[in-house]
Design an enzyme around this catalytic site. Structure first.
Site, PDB file in Angstrom:
ATOM      1  N   HIS A   1       0.944  -1.280  -0.003  1.00  0.00           N
ATOM      2  CA  HIS A   1       0.395   0.084  -0.319  1.00  0.00           C
ATOM      3  C   HIS A   1       0.716   1.261   0.106  1.00  0.00           C
ATOM      4  O   HIS A   1       1.319   2.178   1.219  1.00  0.00           O
ATOM      5  CB  HIS A   1      -1.129   0.457   1.795  1.00  0.00           C
ATOM      6  CG  HIS A   1      -2.081   0.946   0.913  1.00  0.00           C
ATOM      7  ND1 HIS A   1      -2.247   2.751   1.314  1.00  0.00           N
ATOM      8  CD2 HIS A   1      -3.653   0.717   0.421  1.00  0.00           C
ATOM      9  CE1 HIS A   1      -2.938   2.944   1.651  1.00  0.00           C
ATOM     10  NE2 HIS A   1      -4.211   1.828   0.585  1.00  0.00           N
TER      11      HIS A   1
ATOM     12  N   ILE B   1       1.653   4.632   1.528  1.00  0.00           N
ATOM     13  CA  ILE B   1       0.358   5.407   1.844  1.00  0.00           C
ATOM     14  C   ILE B   1       0.411   4.658   3.475  1.00  0.00           C
ATOM     15  O   ILE B   1      -0.736   3.668   3.023  1.00  0.00           O
ATOM     16  CB  ILE B   1      -0.130   6.143   0.817  1.00  0.00           C
ATOM     17  CG1 ILE B   1       0.317   6.647  -0.079  1.00  0.00           C
ATOM     18  CG2 ILE B   1      -1.121   6.919   1.474  1.00  0.00           C
ATOM     19  CD1 ILE B   1      -0.962   7.025  -0.571  1.00  0.00           C
TER      20      ILE B   1
ATOM     21  N   GLY C   1      -5.953   4.396   5.587  1.00  0.00           N
ATOM     22  CA  GLY C   1      -6.888   5.404   6.610  1.00  0.00           C
ATOM     23  C   GLY C   1      -7.010   4.211   7.623  1.00  0.00           C
ATOM     24  O   GLY C   1      -7.490   4.614   8.876  1.00  0.00           O
ATOM     25  N   VAL C   2      -7.299   3.221   7.484  1.00  0.00           N
ATOM     26  CA  VAL C   2      -8.897   3.009   8.476  1.00  0.00           C
ATOM     27  C   VAL C   2      -7.464   2.782   9.462  1.00  0.00           C
ATOM     28  O   VAL C   2      -7.659   2.035  10.438  1.00  0.00           O
ATOM     29  CB  VAL C   2      -9.250   1.198   7.947  1.00  0.00           C
ATOM     30  CG1 VAL C   2     -10.168   1.425   6.890  1.00  0.00           C
ATOM     31  CG2 VAL C   2      -7.636   0.857   6.976  1.00  0.00           C
TER      32      VAL C   2
ATOM     33  N   GLU D   1      -7.777   3.188  13.118  1.00  0.00           N
ATOM     34  CA  GLU D   1      -7.285   1.800  14.510  1.00  0.00           C
ATOM     35  C   GLU D   1      -6.498   2.347  15.814  1.00  0.00           C
ATOM     36  O   GLU D   1      -6.525   2.982  16.566  1.00  0.00           O
ATOM     37  CB  GLU D   1      -6.545   0.820  13.275  1.00  0.00           C
ATOM     38  CG  GLU D   1      -6.385  -0.183  14.826  1.00  0.00           C
ATOM     39  CD  GLU D   1      -6.994  -1.305  15.294  1.00  0.00           C
ATOM     40  OE1 GLU D   1      -6.906  -1.293  16.448  1.00  0.00           O
ATOM     41  OE2 GLU D   1      -8.385  -0.833  14.810  1.00  0.00           O
TER      42      GLU D   1
END
Length: 449
Positions: free
Chosen positions: A353, A359, A362-363, A367
């Protein structure tokens, strides 16, 4: 009490300097308490004395070594000596030198450390002082980012990367103790790429360099006959240099330092920033032991206690590779907390990723904010045997990307408290700029016995 130290007797090292090619002789001599580390140019009539701290740094650009200066008198490439003294806990030392650069010996700190250990380490009748910090301290310049986090010991994590087929990326992390330094860091040798040699020599550098005191890297490997001492010897040497440079703070340091692509110039700018924000405390325990209650009191500022990774893992069940927080600052207000995560290029999710353009998902930022909230709740004595589950996530916005080298600062606050149910608002920042925000609905339950 941890006491200041010096050496028992004199030690001598002779050889050529890496960059000047000048022959020199160094004599290490014992020094009195509160002296610090001093270099004395005995080849000069005035025998110029230069103290090794950040106030003596040369105004010139430090690219391939660290230089200290008094007036027009300089001493170059002192980082390996300082690194050894710092890691072995030597606070006071006189180093007489007969030229403007110490011998490079084999390009590592191994021989220097052996000489100091042979001379013996002597305890002095004066307490050691340490620099500690209350908040993270960050220095950035281009692709370099160095951050120090509060800690009760010295830890260094370092990542390096080059646009080169043989040395694209290396990463290492150590708690810096005497034994770790001697066995894992001191033997790591200085290095350069083959295409750099001509340019270095054209600029008056590397005149004393050879395959006997430096690793030279080519497109397919190293030119040296001797094999690498460690598979990741290059990043270990960067840690060796970083230890030497941070020693110019002038006192021992308790902090977790995360460095992305460090180099002498940026290391030295970082330590100036660090000293400007650090506290000076005395350790009230034996050498090598953790800081005890007096130091912890200094580190805990008026806003609350700082929890390290080990303490966090006693509160929540998360573990690598899903543990997303390095430090937590608990507030005097039990409904607020701040979490910190140094985003390393070594994170496993960066492999996919995305390749070539890493990057942080976002999750995972969400978290990290959620885990900060968990620690905020479950650090309370009445909830120590509980677990926190999130029932819903709302109003999530991703405003900026997070990449390797960034430091996430996550601020969470309870906005609706229903006892064991409620809602939390979280915001994540990098360099003071908002990158992600969200609201969480949670429920707290007892752990199964």
């Amino acid at each position: 009490m941890a006491k200041q130290t010096t050496i028992e007797k004199e030690a001598v090292i002779e050889g050529v300097g890496l960059h000047t090619g000048n022959k020199s002789k160094m004599i290490f001599k014992p020094a009195e308490k509160n002296t610090g580390i001093h270099f004395i140019r005995t080849d000069l009539p005035e025998k110029t004395d230069i103290k090794a701290d950040w106030n003596s740094l040369s105004s010139g650009v430090a690219i391939r070594g660290t230089t200290i200066q008094q007036g027009n008198v300089q001493i170059h490439t002192i980082e390996h000596i300082l690194s050894t003294c710092f890691a072995l806990g030597i606070d006071n030392l006189i180093i007489e030198i007969t030229n403007n650069e110490p011998p490079i010996v084999d390009g590592s700190a191994k021989i220097i450390a052996q000489k100091i250990l042979e001379a013996g380490i002597k305890e002095l009748d004066e307490e050691k002082e340490f620099y500690v910090i209350k908040e993270p301290v960050t220095f950035t310049d281009g692709k370099t980012k160095i951050t120090a986090y509060p800690s009760d010991k010295l830890e260094i994590e370092c990542s390096i990367g080059y646009d080169h087929p043989f040395l694209a990326y290396q990463h290492a992390a150590f708690e810096i103790t005497k034994d770790v330094f001697l066995n894992e860091i001191a033997p790591a040798r200085t290095f350069c790429f083959d295409f750099e040699i001509e340019a270095l020599q054209a600029n008056g550098l590397a005149k004393g360099g050879s395959l006997e005191n430096a690793i030279v890297i080519g497109p397919a490997g190293i030119y040296n006959k001797d094999p690498l001492r460690f598979e990741d010897e290059f990043v270990r040497h960067k840690i060796l240099d970083l230890i030497g440079d941070i020693s110019l703070a002038g006192k021992q340091i308790k902090a977790r330092i995360v460095a992305e692509k460090p180099g002498h110039k940026n290391n030295l700018n970082f330590i100036k920033e660090f000293v400007s924000k650090a506290l000076v405390v005395k350790e009230t325990a034996s050498q090598g032991a953790k800081m005890t209650e007096n130091i912890n009191t200094e580190v805990e500022n008026i806003e609350g206690k700082i929890l390290n990774s080990a303490q966090i893992q006693k509160i929540i069940p998360h573990r690598y590779p899903i543990l997303m927080i390095d430090r937590i600052k608990l507030s005097s207000d039990p409904k607020k907390a701040t979490g910190y995560k140094a985003v390393s290029g070594n994170e496993p999710f960066f492999q996919g990723h995305f390749p070539g353009q890493p990057i942080m998902p976002g999750v995972l930022i969400v978290e990290a904010m959620a885990q900060t909230s968990c620690v905020m709740f479950l650090s309370r004595p009445d909830l120590r045997n509980c677990l926190a589950y999130f029932m819903g996530i709302d109003k999530v916005k991703f405003r900026k990307t997070v990449i390797p080298g960034d430091v996430l600062e996550m601020k969470v606050e309870v906005i609706r408290d229903g006892g064991r149910k409620g809602k939390v608002r979280g915001e994540a920042f990098v360099d003071g700029k908002l990158v992600t925000e969200a609201e969480f609905m949670f429920i707290i339950v007892d752990r199964e016995k």
